[in-house]
Design an enzyme around this catalytic site. Structure first.
Site, mmCIF file in Angstrom:
data_model
loop_
_atom_site.group_PDB
_atom_site.id
_atom_site.type_symbol
_atom_site.label_atom_id
_atom_site.label_comp_id
_atom_site.label_asym_id
_atom_site.label_seq_id
_atom_site.Cartn_x
_atom_site.Cartn_y
_atom_site.Cartn_z
ATOM 1 N N SER A 8 0.840 -1.199 0.000
ATOM 2 C CA SER A 8 0.000 0.000 0.000
ATOM 3 C C SER A 8 0.872 1.244 0.000
ATOM 4 O O SER A 8 1.659 1.478 0.926
ATOM 5 C CB SER A 8 -0.896 0.021 1.241
ATOM 6 O OG SER A 8 -1.402 1.333 1.409
ATOM 7 N N HIS A 33 -1.266 -1.201 -4.244
ATOM 8 C CA HIS A 33 -2.545 -0.888 -3.599
ATOM 9 C C HIS A 33 -2.603 0.618 -3.326
ATOM 10 O O HIS A 33 -1.685 1.189 -2.721
ATOM 11 C CB HIS A 33 -2.648 -1.683 -2.288
ATOM 12 C CG HIS A 33 -3.954 -1.561 -1.584
ATOM 13 N ND1 HIS A 33 -5.062 -2.309 -1.917
ATOM 14 C CD2 HIS A 33 -4.330 -0.781 -0.540
ATOM 15 C CE1 HIS A 33 -6.063 -2.000 -1.114
ATOM 16 N NE2 HIS A 33 -5.650 -1.064 -0.261
ATOM 17 N N ASP A 35 -4.801 3.667 -1.702
ATOM 18 C CA ASP A 35 -5.858 3.981 -0.749
ATOM 19 C C ASP A 35 -6.353 5.410 -0.931
ATOM 20 O O ASP A 35 -5.650 6.360 -0.588
ATOM 21 C CB ASP A 35 -5.326 3.812 0.678
ATOM 22 C CG ASP A 35 -5.123 2.351 1.035
ATOM 23 O OD1 ASP A 35 -6.102 1.586 0.943
ATOM 24 O OD2 ASP A 35 -3.987 1.972 1.379
ATOM 25 N N MET A 37 -8.933 8.246 0.158
ATOM 26 C CA MET A 37 -9.780 8.595 1.313
ATOM 27 C C MET A 37 -10.305 10.015 1.152
ATOM 28 O O MET A 37 -9.549 10.902 0.749
ATOM 29 C CB MET A 37 -8.951 8.527 2.597
ATOM 30 C CG MET A 37 -8.279 7.186 2.811
ATOM 31 S SD MET A 37 -7.343 7.200 4.354
ATOM 32 C CE MET A 37 -6.566 5.592 4.264
ATOM 33 N N HIS A 66 -8.406 1.222 -3.908
ATOM 34 C CA HIS A 66 -9.350 0.989 -2.807
ATOM 35 C C HIS A 66 -9.990 2.326 -2.458
ATOM 36 O O HIS A 66 -9.334 3.199 -1.885
ATOM 37 C CB HIS A 66 -8.550 0.400 -1.630
ATOM 38 C CG HIS A 66 -9.339 0.199 -0.369
ATOM 39 N ND1 HIS A 66 -8.731 -0.073 0.846
ATOM 40 C CD2 HIS A 66 -10.671 0.209 -0.121
ATOM 41 C CE1 HIS A 66 -9.654 -0.214 1.773
ATOM 42 N NE2 HIS A 66 -10.841 -0.045 1.224
ATOM 43 N N MET A 68 -12.119 4.584 -0.349
ATOM 44 C CA MET A 68 -12.770 4.797 0.949
ATOM 45 C C MET A 68 -13.443 6.159 0.867
ATOM 46 O O MET A 68 -13.035 7.136 1.504
ATOM 47 C CB MET A 68 -11.726 4.721 2.075
ATOM 48 C CG MET A 68 -11.314 3.297 2.370
ATOM 49 S SD MET A 68 -9.737 3.192 3.232
ATOM 50 C CE MET A 68 -8.632 3.284 1.843
ATOM 51 N N MET A 137 -11.529 -5.861 5.377
ATOM 52 C CA MET A 137 -10.753 -4.900 6.173
ATOM 53 C C MET A 137 -10.470 -5.526 7.535
ATOM 54 O O MET A 137 -11.391 -5.856 8.286
ATOM 55 C CB MET A 137 -11.543 -3.602 6.381
ATOM 56 C CG MET A 137 -11.621 -2.666 5.194
ATOM 57 S SD MET A 137 -10.044 -2.174 4.475
ATOM 58 C CE MET A 137 -9.133 -1.564 5.874
ATOM 59 N N ASP A 175 -6.767 -6.572 4.168
ATOM 60 C CA ASP A 175 -6.148 -5.244 4.225
ATOM 61 C C ASP A 175 -6.143 -4.700 5.651
ATOM 62 O O ASP A 175 -7.202 -4.456 6.226
ATOM 63 C CB ASP A 175 -6.951 -4.319 3.297
ATOM 64 C CG ASP A 175 -6.333 -2.942 3.152
ATOM 65 O OD1 ASP A 175 -5.229 -2.706 3.674
ATOM 66 O OD2 ASP A 175 -6.976 -2.086 2.508
HETATM 67 C C1 DX5 Z 1 -6.310 1.420 5.723
HETATM 68 C C2 DX5 Z 1 -5.900 1.106 4.305
HETATM 69 C C3 DX5 Z 1 -4.800 0.131 4.209
HETATM 70 C C4 DX5 Z 1 -3.526 0.549 4.881
HETATM 71 C C5 DX5 Z 1 -2.799 -0.689 5.285
HETATM 72 O O1 DX5 Z 1 -7.412 2.233 5.703
HETATM 73 O O2 DX5 Z 1 -6.993 0.586 3.563
HETATM 74 O O3 DX5 Z 1 -4.568 -0.268 2.856
HETATM 75 O O4 DX5 Z 1 -2.706 1.341 4.080
HETATM 76 O O5 DX5 Z 1 -1.681 -0.319 6.025
HETATM 77 P P1 DX5 Z 1 -0.986 -1.284 7.071
HETATM 78 O O6 DX5 Z 1 -0.521 -2.485 6.277
HETATM 79 O O7 DX5 Z 1 0.121 -0.456 7.592
HETATM 80 O O8 DX5 Z 1 -2.012 -1.647 8.091
HETATM 81 ZN ZN ZN Z 2 -6.546 -0.323 1.509
#
Ligand code: DX5
Ligand code: ZN
Length: 216
Positions: A8, A33, A35, A37, A66, A68, A137, A175
């Site tokens: 990620s 990956h 993320d 947000m 991903h 969010m 998750m 994840d």
């Molecule tokens: C959290 C994200 C993850 C995050 C994982 O909201 O969806 O993808 O980056 O990070 P680690 O592996 O550090 O938990």
């Molecule tokens: Zn993620």
């Protein structure tokens, strides 16, 4: 079968994003990956479309995005145009999940559905045959570096059972809080793919950690 490893980028050094992506290109990472947000669906804001376009320009790996964000259906084409190969939306963020999944597939991306820790696997019963990926998750979304929620292991097994029973081809991706210590039990429970942020980017030797994750 070795798990698919999806580092990620959230935990990468944003001052050196180009170097981080080249490092992943030369590593055993399978996907990158991403993320996204929005500060509404989750209590944090990360990066969006322009950053993904820049990643696409130099990434040799498939981009696993991903979302969010609320109302993700508004941005399906934009993330396709930015270069995403896989687009995962949250079960909790979609009023018309079946339509949203179909729209992602119409854009020639793999369609994923993510479940927050409190959302039961049983909520996927009527959509499991239409999705390419389910993202479990294993932390509450919003931040990297959190602790793996142990109960997620049971959800992974339940989902594996549902996939086998229904004849779905969906991949299971896990994840949050994955590291070299717990990846073996996560894969044993039924995961096909794992996301790793802190475990990879905060380690001394990220490519070696990716290898370790792959072979644990
Ligand atoms: C959290 C994200 C993850 C995050 C994982 O909201 O969806 O993808 O980056 O990070 P680690 O592996 O550090 O938990
Ligand atoms: Zn993620």
């Amino acid at each position: 079968m070795k798990p698919i490893i999806a580092p990620s980028l959230l935990s990468a050094d944003f001052n050196n994003l180009g170097a981080e992506i080249r490092m992943l290109n030369n590593s055993g990472a399978d996907w990158i990956h991403l993320d996204v947000m929005d500060g509404v669906f989750v209590p944090n804001i990360s990066f969006g479309i322009p950053v993904i376009k820049s990643v696409r320009a130099i990434s040799e790996k498939p981009l696993d995005t991903h979302l969010m964000i609320v109302q993700p259906e508004r941005y399906i084409r934009a993330f396709k145009e930015a270069g995403s190969d896989m687009l995962t939306v949250h079960w909790e963020a979609c009023t018309h999940l079946h339509r949203t999944v179909a729209q992602i597939r119409e854009e020639d991306m793999l369609a994923g559905v993510a479940l927050n820790p409190h959302t039961p696997v049983s909520g996927l019963e009527d959509i499991i045959q239409d999705v390419d990926l389910v993202l479990i998750m294993s932390v509450n979304p919003g931040f990297g570096g959190q602790k793996f929620i142990e109960r997620s292991l049971r959800k992974i097994s339940q989902l594996r059972e549902m996939i086998e029973r229904s004849g779905s081809n969906a991949l299971i991706e896990v994840d949050g809080g994955v590291n070299t210590e717990n990846i073996a039990e996560i894969v044993k429970a039924g995961a096909d793919a794992v996301v790793a942020g802190n475990a990879v980017f905060k380690s001394q030797d990220p490519p070696a950690t990716i290898e370790l994750l792959k072979n644990s």
